[in-house]
Design a protein around this motif. Sequence first.
Motif, short mmCIF file in Angstrom:
data_model
loop_
_atom_site.label_atom_id
_atom_site.label_comp_id
_atom_site.label_asym_id
_atom_site.label_seq_id
_atom_site.Cartn_x
_atom_site.Cartn_y
_atom_site.Cartn_z
N PRO A 89 0.82 -1.21 0.00
CA PRO A 89 0.00 0.00 0.00
C PRO A 89 0.87 1.27 0.00
O PRO A 89 1.74 1.42 0.85
CB PRO A 89 -0.80 -0.10 1.30
CG PRO A 89 -0.63 -1.48 1.79
CD PRO A 89 0.59 -2.04 1.17
N ILE B 164 4.85 6.32 4.43
CA ILE B 164 5.05 6.72 5.83
C ILE B 164 6.33 6.11 6.38
O ILE B 164 7.15 6.79 6.99
CB ILE B 164 3.83 6.32 6.69
CG1 ILE B 164 2.59 7.07 6.23
CG2 ILE B 164 4.08 6.59 8.15
CD1 ILE B 164 1.33 6.60 6.92
N VAL B 165 6.52 4.81 6.10
CA VAL B 165 7.73 4.16 6.61
C VAL B 165 8.98 4.80 6.00
O VAL B 165 9.92 5.16 6.69
CB VAL B 165 7.71 2.65 6.29
CG1 VAL B 165 8.97 1.99 6.80
CG2 VAL B 165 6.50 1.99 6.90
N THR B 166 8.96 4.97 4.68
CA THR B 166 10.15 5.49 4.01
C THR B 166 10.47 6.91 4.45
O THR B 166 11.62 7.25 4.72
CB THR B 166 9.95 5.47 2.48
OG1 THR B 166 9.34 4.24 2.13
CG2 THR B 166 11.27 5.61 1.77
N SER C 75 9.75 8.27 7.22
CA SER C 75 10.27 8.37 8.58
C SER C 75 11.76 8.03 8.58
O SER C 75 12.48 8.48 9.47
CB SER C 75 9.45 7.54 9.56
OG SER C 75 9.61 6.18 9.32
N ILE C 76 12.22 7.28 7.59
CA ILE C 76 13.67 7.06 7.48
C ILE C 76 14.38 8.37 7.11
O ILE C 76 15.34 8.78 7.77
CB ILE C 76 14.00 6.00 6.41
CG1 ILE C 76 13.37 4.67 6.79
CG2 ILE C 76 15.49 5.85 6.25
CD1 ILE C 76 13.59 3.60 5.76
N PHE C 77 13.86 9.03 6.10
CA PHE C 77 14.46 10.31 5.69
C PHE C 77 14.44 11.31 6.84
O PHE C 77 15.42 12.00 7.10
CB PHE C 77 13.70 10.90 4.51
CG PHE C 77 14.08 10.29 3.20
CD1 PHE C 77 15.35 10.43 2.71
CD2 PHE C 77 13.16 9.58 2.47
CE1 PHE C 77 15.72 9.88 1.50
CE2 PHE C 77 13.50 9.02 1.25
CZ PHE C 77 14.79 9.17 0.77
N ASN C 78 13.31 11.34 7.51
CA ASN C 78 13.14 12.25 8.62
C ASN C 78 14.20 12.04 9.66
O ASN C 78 14.71 12.95 10.28
CB ASN C 78 11.79 11.94 9.27
CG ASN C 78 10.94 13.15 9.32
OD1 ASN C 78 11.43 14.21 9.67
ND2 ASN C 78 9.70 13.02 8.95
N LEU D 216 -0.03 13.98 8.19
CA LEU D 216 0.42 12.93 9.10
C LEU D 216 1.73 13.30 9.78
O LEU D 216 2.28 12.52 10.54
CB LEU D 216 0.58 11.62 8.35
CG LEU D 216 -0.71 10.99 7.84
CD1 LEU D 216 -0.41 9.83 6.91
CD2 LEU D 216 -1.57 10.53 8.99
N GLY D 217 2.25 14.51 9.49
CA GLY D 217 3.48 14.95 10.15
C GLY D 217 4.74 14.44 9.47
O GLY D 217 5.81 14.48 10.05
N LEU D 218 4.62 13.90 8.25
CA LEU D 218 5.79 13.32 7.60
C LEU D 218 6.11 13.98 6.27
O LEU D 218 6.90 13.46 5.50
CB LEU D 218 5.55 11.82 7.37
CG LEU D 218 5.53 10.99 8.64
CD1 LEU D 218 4.84 9.68 8.40
CD2 LEU D 218 6.94 10.77 9.13
N LEU E 23 0.46 4.48 0.67
CA LEU E 23 0.49 5.44 1.79
C LEU E 23 1.32 4.89 2.95
O LEU E 23 2.17 5.59 3.51
CB LEU E 23 -0.93 5.76 2.23
CG LEU E 23 -1.07 6.98 3.12
CD1 LEU E 23 -0.53 8.22 2.44
CD2 LEU E 23 -2.52 7.19 3.50
N LEU E 24 1.09 3.62 3.30
CA LEU E 24 1.84 3.03 4.42
C LEU E 24 3.33 2.98 4.09
O LEU E 24 4.17 3.32 4.93
CB LEU E 24 1.34 1.61 4.70
CG LEU E 24 0.05 1.51 5.49
CD1 LEU E 24 -0.29 0.06 5.75
CD2 LEU E 24 0.19 2.25 6.81
N ALA E 25 3.65 2.56 2.86
CA ALA E 25 5.05 2.48 2.48
C ALA E 25 5.69 3.86 2.53
O ALA E 25 6.83 4.02 2.99
CB ALA E 25 5.17 1.89 1.09
#
Lengths: 538, 308, 323
Positions: free
Chosen positions: C156, C162-164, C166-169, C260-262, C158-160
């Motif tokens: 999915p 978000i995960v990716t 948060s890595i950059f973040n 979502l803050g990302l 959107l989920l992917a």
Amino acid sequence: MRLTRRVRHAGVALLASSALVLSACSGGGSDKDTFRIAYNGDGGHKEWADATANQIKNTLGIDASGQSYATFDDLRTDITERTIETSFRTGWQPDYPSIYNYLAPLYGTDAGSNDGDYSSEEFDDLMEQVSAAQDDATAYALQDQAQEVLLGDLPAIPLWYQNNSGAASLNVENVAFTWQNLPDFASITKPAGGPVLAYGGQPQNPLIPTATNENLGGRVIDNLWEGLVRYETDGTAVNAAAESITSEDNVTWTVKIKPGLTFSDGQPINAESFVKAWNYGAVGSNAQLNSYFFYPIKGFDEAQADEAESLEGLTVVDDQTFTIELNQPEASFPDRLGYSAFFPLPASAWDDLEAFGRNPIGNGPYKMAGPDAWQDDVEIALVPNENYQGDVQVANEGLTFKFYADSSDPAYTDLQAGNLDVMEQVPASALSTYETDDKVQAFNSPGSVFQSITIPMDAPHFEGEEGQLRRQAISMAINREEICDKIFNGSRTPATEFSSPVMPGYNGEIPGNEVLEYNPEKAKELWAEADKISKWEN
Amino acid sequence: MWWYVAKRLLQTIPVLLGATFIIYALVFLRPGDPIVGLFGDKPVNAATRAAIEAQYNLDQPFIVQWLLFLKDAIVFDFGQSYSGRSVNDLLAATFPTTIKLALMALVLELVLGVLAGTLAGLRKGKLFDSTMLVVSLVVIAVPIFVFGFVMQLFFGVKWDLVPPTVGANDSFKNLLLPATVLGLISFAYVLRLTRSAVAENLLADHVRTARAKGMSEGTVVRRHVLRNSLIPVITYLGTDLGALMAGAVVTEGIFNVNGVGGLAYDAIRTGESPTVVSVVTVMVLVYVVTSLLVDLLYAVLDPRIRYA
Amino acid sequence: MRDLMPGQQRWVAALAETPLKAVDVLDTEAPPESQWKEAWKRLRRNPLFWMSSVLLALLAVVLAVPGLFTDADPTFCQLSDSLANGRAGHPFGFDKQGCDVWSRTLYGARASVLVGVLTTLLVATIGIVTGAIAGFYGTFPDSIVSRLGDIFFAIPLLLAAIVTLSIFNNLNPDRGFWGGCLAIVFTLALFAWPQITRQMRASVLQVKNLEFVDAAKAIGASPRVNLLRHVVPNSLAPVIVTSMISLGVFITTEATLSFLGLGLPSSVVSWGNDISAAQNLVRSGQDLSVMFVPASALAITVLAFILLGDAVRDALDPKAGKS
């Protein structure tokens, strides 16, 4: 064969472009100096961080902004590993009501939560004297002196105290808030009968006192148990399960337990109930999140490293008596013992600790309502404990913590409709309206959570004399009143020192605290003075 | 037919392996430390850390962690979250709600989208058609959370027609508003797909023939136009169920639905790889199964397609 | 009498009514018209095309010189202006931080449009290359690309993302404007390419069996020349249409990620950041304009791209659109 080369070219191109992105993302080193306030984006800190940064920017004319980390652990990881180079937000809620607990763990040299690596001999000295002080007045005076040192060095910039901006439904009466920023649950009355419905959330850990370090499980545990001492709503520590806690040298403490006390199911409370629970909590391989609390006790390091199976400093003298030997003298040690890490466990807990964590048995004013009292993601229901022999008067028929996920907005909607009775913090979206909402009872008073921004002691331009000037300038560039008013709608109180107004011994008028007042002219002056030492490149 | 199903199921194995691997790798690459988060502002002790790491295989190399996850996942055992709860329980507690929400959204978008799309296609160029075109464009252009907030404000708070938030009670009525918001964008796509398919099919030779044979207009539309026009719509819906479940991250957050989107989002935030990977694995499964079903549905809708 | 549907008309017309000559004249001297030229002819006649073009031209001006439309500095914010109403020079008032809403909306266009355009370009490039290779060469490269596409398509988005993100973040929270935009572009592209790949592959499969390709082969064109000169250009139409529409979708996705803050770092002026910052105001039902101004700007921009995509589709594929 041409084809494989083509695929490889595509792969190289992909790799190259990702490398390009990564290097761009790690922001090539520019020569400009910037001031950033790091916060975790998942905790509702963006608004005040941005507002604070804007004030600094407008007053000092420098590049200042908030800097969001996706999550709390991202921020914590960067802070813990000391890879953070900017200032960051810090929030502190004391474990037990004492100003000492706001100071020593945060600013003592090499102390556990001293994330900015502040170190001051003078401050450490004063803290040691506070530990050893024989009476409150002496301790308070010494604490004030220690804070004076901090106000000069500003290892962190105090911002504000979080208020108890709570609300209650019209179904309940006698709602008051304690020093922990929580309602005093036992004293709430509900004329229509039935349990008091309180705001809560799915506990993240089993309900074992040494395993729970977060607030949602903590509030359940605090009502299920009572420690050797207990805290009055104003934070004063009084003996509870202990008949006496005495020491001659402030190193070795003798604890006598009141005779005839039992857990809610009738099992006796004795010295073993405490000692065994604490030993379990301290041993590293048991992975108890509260193990840190046992650090003052002798043998803690060995137990943590799994070199010993128990704390050397704990000795059972007889059925109702045990002694605690500390690493160093601490006059106010008994004040710590009301924290949940120090609660006792009944003998039956050790048969199956996992099952116990689902359905705990304590000695507090409440007990679990039954074997299925904890429904995951729904609620935990407590009823008064008829075997409780302590001093807390339970004024209601029960206490049910209703669980809400991330946001407290739905909880507030429930509260307005009477489906929830108390919540300790109304959501940000209701802050401007809740005090005039006739469907709720509103509360707003300063609380015990202290918020600040920590500037690491080795941050560029914030070291030594230059750093001291710049820290003061930053502090004076912040208009705390305005932020508390416009951003928080009055749900914060501007800080006047490093602790909180609800703590015993709070002063509020410590010399040097004018550095916490908004003073743009002075701020500019100090900043310019610091520029003479080393220029801030805009 | 069965041979085809078996072949398709075999093809899903590399997809599942690859998808879990990618997500596992991404969560693993995240530099944040979940154990630091567990301790809050308190210092982390080395021994405690080691104990927790051993418990969750965090001390193993990445590939081993992934293989260990797969070993248990094959028998649908997704392990434990860092807060000590079985991930199976977490999934069991949240998936039904999200499935319900996504299915409601799916039915809403299918019924309304096909209905409005057919009418628009039949009356191409008329007022209804143009209105629907504008509506669908606006729905696609506005971010979904803006719709969520606005609808919550008006339907839930101001006019008090439905509960503004869902909470633990996931009844049909409570889920109606979030399901509408969730299905809005897909509704717009279904509408557009149906409209152009209907308009195109109306001019097709077989429809012309049917009319020429003297079939009534209603029968022509139902038997010959609609049936053929549904093929692209069904294809779209097949991939949409999975997308709806992922899109629920936003909708569930706004309406406080206790669903899998919130579970996944929280897990990502706290670096709970077991939960994140499990949620994605189940979502991929849902996607794979629905796309298989869609392929089989083709055979029913389009007589030209037969699976050997 | 109601309109006759196709198939019900009687095809007997007086000769005078059908000026066959005018229709059937074929200018044999004229150069052959390419697919693109014909499409352009049809495009010119479409009012939707002109509408979206005007909107996009306006957008281009805003992107280039936002200062034309406002004197306010989007990053100058004073709490004393918090939620203040509009006044001279500040037509839409101020947000909670005391920043000028109109000015932020104008300057915020850059980040949002940049994310949309770059993501689309990257996705289209990856999709066209992989899709063309898979479709043209078949067998081994096809199965590699198709299976990889299946995998990324099944996750999915959107989920992917978000995960990716948060890595950059995590790698660098202070990414600045370009770092922030590129992180989102890269993330979205990583999981969005299979759609274009599939489309391109199907399109290439269709085109490569057409007569003119055989003809080119017959006169000795190498496979490579054939692919680049004949197959790819003639397979691009559906990909272009999808890309224009997904450009709008990427812009809204960026806003959702910010919600979502990302999304982009909060120091970057962007529509997504402003809309999500206003969410609490909307929850309590006050100062709705703080959200509606950037949200409307975003919606209009997305709308312009989708309309353009629609118009181009109608022009390239007259059967699906007009007929």
